[in-house]
Design a protein around this motif. Structure first.
Motif, PDB file in Angstrom:
ATOM      1  N   CYS A 181     -11.893  -0.060  -8.160  1.00  0.00           N
ATOM      2  CA  CYS A 181     -11.656  -1.184  -7.261  1.00  0.00           C
ATOM      3  C   CYS A 181     -12.890  -1.522  -6.445  1.00  0.00           C
ATOM      4  CB  CYS A 181     -10.526  -0.848  -6.290  1.00  0.00           C
ATOM      5  SG  CYS A 181      -8.956  -0.684  -7.103  1.00  0.00           S
ATOM      6  N   TYR A 191     -13.817  -3.220  -2.691  1.00  0.00           N
ATOM      7  CA  TYR A 191     -13.297  -3.653  -1.385  1.00  0.00           C
ATOM      8  C   TYR A 191     -14.370  -4.506  -0.741  1.00  0.00           C
ATOM      9  CZ  TYR A 191     -10.854  -3.133   3.093  1.00  0.00           C
ATOM     10  OH  TYR A 191     -10.171  -3.362   4.271  1.00  0.00           O
ATOM     11  N   VAL A 241     -10.744  -7.907   1.027  1.00  0.00           N
ATOM     12  CA  VAL A 241      -9.922  -8.052  -0.180  1.00  0.00           C
ATOM     13  C   VAL A 241     -10.241  -6.896  -1.130  1.00  0.00           C
ATOM     14  CG1 VAL A 241      -9.403  -9.494  -2.185  1.00  0.00           C
ATOM     15  CG2 VAL A 241      -9.824 -10.557   0.050  1.00  0.00           C
ATOM     16  N   SER A 276      -9.963  -5.534  -4.785  1.00  0.00           N
ATOM     17  CA  SER A 276      -9.757  -6.117  -6.124  1.00  0.00           C
ATOM     18  C   SER A 276      -9.956  -5.072  -7.197  1.00  0.00           C
ATOM     19  CB  SER A 276     -10.771  -7.233  -6.388  1.00  0.00           C
ATOM     20  OG  SER A 276     -10.760  -8.151  -5.347  1.00  0.00           O
ATOM     21  N   GLN A 310     -11.372  -3.818 -10.547  1.00  0.00           N
ATOM     22  CA  GLN A 310     -12.594  -4.123 -11.289  1.00  0.00           C
ATOM     23  C   GLN A 310     -12.316  -4.214 -12.779  1.00  0.00           C
ATOM     24  OE1 GLN A 310     -14.566  -5.196  -8.935  1.00  0.00           O
ATOM     25  NE2 GLN A 310     -16.338  -3.952  -9.414  1.00  0.00           N
ATOM     26  N   ASP A 322      -3.723  -7.918  -9.271  1.00  0.00           N
ATOM     27  CA  ASP A 322      -5.101  -7.488  -9.482  1.00  0.00           C
ATOM     28  C   ASP A 322      -5.907  -7.475  -8.192  1.00  0.00           C
ATOM     29  OD1 ASP A 322      -5.375 -10.140  -9.069  1.00  0.00           O
ATOM     30  OD2 ASP A 322      -6.444 -10.569 -10.945  1.00  0.00           O
ATOM     31  N   GLN A 323      -5.267  -7.895  -7.101  1.00  0.00           N
ATOM     32  CA  GLN A 323      -5.952  -7.772  -5.820  1.00  0.00           C
ATOM     33  C   GLN A 323      -4.958  -7.841  -4.679  1.00  0.00           C
ATOM     34  OE1 GLN A 323      -8.743 -11.134  -5.790  1.00  0.00           O
ATOM     35  NE2 GLN A 323      -7.364 -12.204  -4.397  1.00  0.00           N
ATOM     36  N   ASP A 331      -5.055  -8.682  -0.289  1.00  0.00           N
ATOM     37  CA  ASP A 331      -5.846  -9.019   0.898  1.00  0.00           C
ATOM     38  C   ASP A 331      -5.412  -8.109   2.045  1.00  0.00           C
ATOM     39  OD1 ASP A 331      -7.232 -10.049   2.965  1.00  0.00           O
ATOM     40  OD2 ASP A 331      -6.488 -12.118   2.742  1.00  0.00           O
TER      41      ASP A 331
END
Lengths: 350, 264
Positions: B44, B46, B51, B53, B55, B64-65, B67
């Protein structure tokens, strides 16, 4: 007029060799007597300097035997701290030829070998490898069990080894009066307490070193084992002497005896060869000496030259892998500082 | 509203299953979820805007992400704190000073402690880097395996079948507590109500206890928990970190989830 020095190779002449550390000079330094290849099963043992060779050989993909492997379970730092994967088994530093002979005798014995146990602050230590459990063990029985397992793991290493790479470090050693056992360090440094009625200092002679090494070889042969010896001498000076002499001459005596014994065996006995790591670090022959600012520890540059010389003499393939290994070592030196019980002597002296 | 993000690995599932029950019992709480691909922090990113997300593509159906910039609390669940390595050591070696298990080789108890210290320290440092020691974050270790875990699944239980499991668990737990105390994250250990025995969860809160009739449990069903666990664990989290108590409820969230009843 003819001279016996006419037509000798370049390597025979000081002026042609001294101060050179190019590949050609390194390759000329040692002509191996024993046939070694990357597949040759190797056993490593010796003083703290031997750890450098062990590590480089392992990283270079050589067939270094490992009887008590923990690399799949422990990070390097803990392997180092607990004496795993420093050598071919967890015997810790072996400084004298007598210690090595004793180790082989114990591993091949039909009956349980003696166990010498030291106590410190309610914790128990194997006197023959006191540094492998830095906190000691909870009971004397645990020490016995651990030693029995160690002996069991060592025997197959001896059985498989075709070559034992043995780095000799010292002639001074402490002997337990009751058992006659040769100790790696004096009681009272790591554990135990010094009692002159219990231990005494012995400074091994040239004849004794040769006798111990030959006896070790004979013992292996008596058990049908074929390992031959590649001897080196640690260039690291004594951290302290208990001989009554100045530490400088005491170091010279110790290293001279070990070097002469190795040389004599190499000249006279087909089972022994000598690799000149000592000369690379301590003399100007390869641009040295290579010691740190305190004049005691070999520098990384010096160690890498040793490994390059070792590899070059064994051929291109060996050279490349050992150089790669030595580079990797430099990158992780924080994690793999050489373990040396002798340092404790120094700390103890403060 | 109090916005809570529950992130982590496959153990997020227990909270997802309890989502309706949680939101019904805590009407002022708004939940969001995110699972790290391959359970790996390095999978991931950050970013500076907060956010988080993936990878790499997450399994289908997973976000997939997420917030995190807008949430009030982050509950990071299912963290192993390097239990697996310690379990492997105990599985492969006897431990001197503990009951022998018939292994050919032994290691010392001091080595076990040093190993736990080394691995947990590294784990906590990774954890600290991952969310930049965000003080909104509370970390929960993975739940203990179920107390009724069968022999065939016991490898998943780590050292819990060892006669001295309690001592080994204490070494690991104390090490986790020590290292987490230096982080800005909170640490939420498994609440006493969700502990059946030392290092064991009650059988009824494991996935194995709430599988549909006829479905044979796998080993993972004894190490992963159901909605009852998710609800109870979240309730303890809400009590300790949000100052909230659940509205009264009478039924089991796992039964609600399993039977599609929805919140009561």
């Amino acid at each position: 007029m003819k001279s016996p020095y006419q037509n000798l190779e370049e390597r025979a002449f000081w002026r042609a060799c001294v101060g050179r550390d190019d590949d050609n000079a390194l390759a000329q330094l040692w002509s191996p007597k024993l046939e070694l290849g990357r597949a040759t099963p190797l056993m490593t043992a010796g003083s703290c300097f031997a750890q450098h060779l062990h590590r480089a050989l392992v990283r270079g993909g050589w067939n270094v035997l490992q009887g008590e492997d923990m690399s799949a379970h422990l990070p390097n730092r803990l392997c180092q701290r607990y004496g795993y994967n420093l050598f071919s088994a967890r015997y810790g530093n072996i400084y004298t030829a007598r210690q090595f002979r004793q180790l082989v005798e114990h591993a091949l014995a039909d009956t349980a070998p003696p166990v010498l146990i030291w106590e410190k602050d309610g914790r128990y230590f194997d006197a023959l490898r006191p540094a492998v459990e830095p906190e000691g063990l909870g009971t004397a029985d645990e020490v016995r069990q651990s030693r029995a397992e160690h002996m069991l793991a060592l025997r197959p290493v001896l059985e498989q080894a075709a070559c034992i790479v043995l780095t000799l470090g010292l002639t001074e050693g402490w002997i337990d009066r009751d058992t006659g056992l040769a100790l790696p360090t004096a009681p009272g440094t790591i554990a135990g307490s010094y009692d002159p009625d219990q231990v005494f200092l012995h400074n091994f002679t040239h004849a004794e070193v040769i006798a111990d090494l030959r006896a070790t070889r004979d013992l292996l042969r008596a058990h049908g084992l074929q390992a031959r010896f590649l001897l080196t001498v640690s260039p690291v000076p004594l951290v302290a002497t208990a001989s009554g002499d100045h530490v400088g001459p005491a170091t010279t005596y110790s290293k001279s005896v070990l070097r002469a014994a190795s040389g004599e065996l190499s000249m006279t006995d087909g089972d022994f060869d000598y690799f000149p790591a000592y000369e690379i670090i301590t003399s100007p022959i390869m641009g040295g000496p290579y010691f740190d600012q305190y004049g005691r520890q070999a520098t990384d540059e010096g160690v890498q030259l040793v490994l390059r010389a070792f590899g070059h003499a064994l051929g291109e393939d060996a050279s490349a892998t050992l150089e790669k290994a030595s580079t990797a070592r430099a990158a992780t030196s924080t994690d793999e500082e050489t373990i040396c019980e002798e340092i404790l002597l120094e700390a103890f002296n403060k | 509203m109090t916005r809570v993000a529950i992130i982590g690995n496959s153990h997020v599932g227990a909270y997802l299953q309890a989502r309706d029950a949680i939101e019904a019992a805590f009407p002022t709480v708004e939940l969001s979820f995110f699972a790290l691909p391959r359970h790996s922090f390095s999978s991931c990113c950050y970013d500076a805007d907060g956010v988080l997300s993936a990878q790499e593509p997450p399994a289908s159906g997973l976000p997939d992400q997420i917030d995190l910039s807008t949430v009030d609390r982050i509950l990071m669940v299912g963290q192993s704190f390097a239990r697996e390595g310690l379990a492997r050591l105990v599985r492969d070696f006897d431990v001197l000073g503990l009951a022998p298990q018939g292994r050919a080789r032994s290691v010392s108890l001091a080595l076990i402690s040093d190993y736990a210290e080394f691995r947990v320290d590294r784990y906590c440092r990774k954890l600290a880097r991952f969310l930049r020691e965000d003080p909104r974050c509370v970390v929960a270790p993975a739940p203990f395996p179920a107390v009724d875990m069968p022999d065939w699944a016991c490898e998943q239980a780590g050292w819990l079948d060892h006669p001295d499991a309690e001592q080994l668990t204490a070494i690991w737990s104390d090490t986790v507590l020590w290292h987490m105390s230096s982080l800005k994250y909170g640490l939420m250990t498994q609440p006493a109500s969700l502990v059946a025995a030392s290092g064991r969860s009650p059988a009824e809160v494991a996935r194995a206890a709430s599988l549909p009739d006829g479905q044979a449990p796998t080993a993972a069903d004894f190490t992963h928990m159901n909605a009852d666990y998710g609800f109870a664990h979240f309730s303890a989290f809400a009590h300790n970190w949000l100052g909230l108590e659940p509205d009264g409820r009478t039924t089991s969230p796992s039964k609600e989830h399993h039977h599609g009843l929805g919140p009561q």
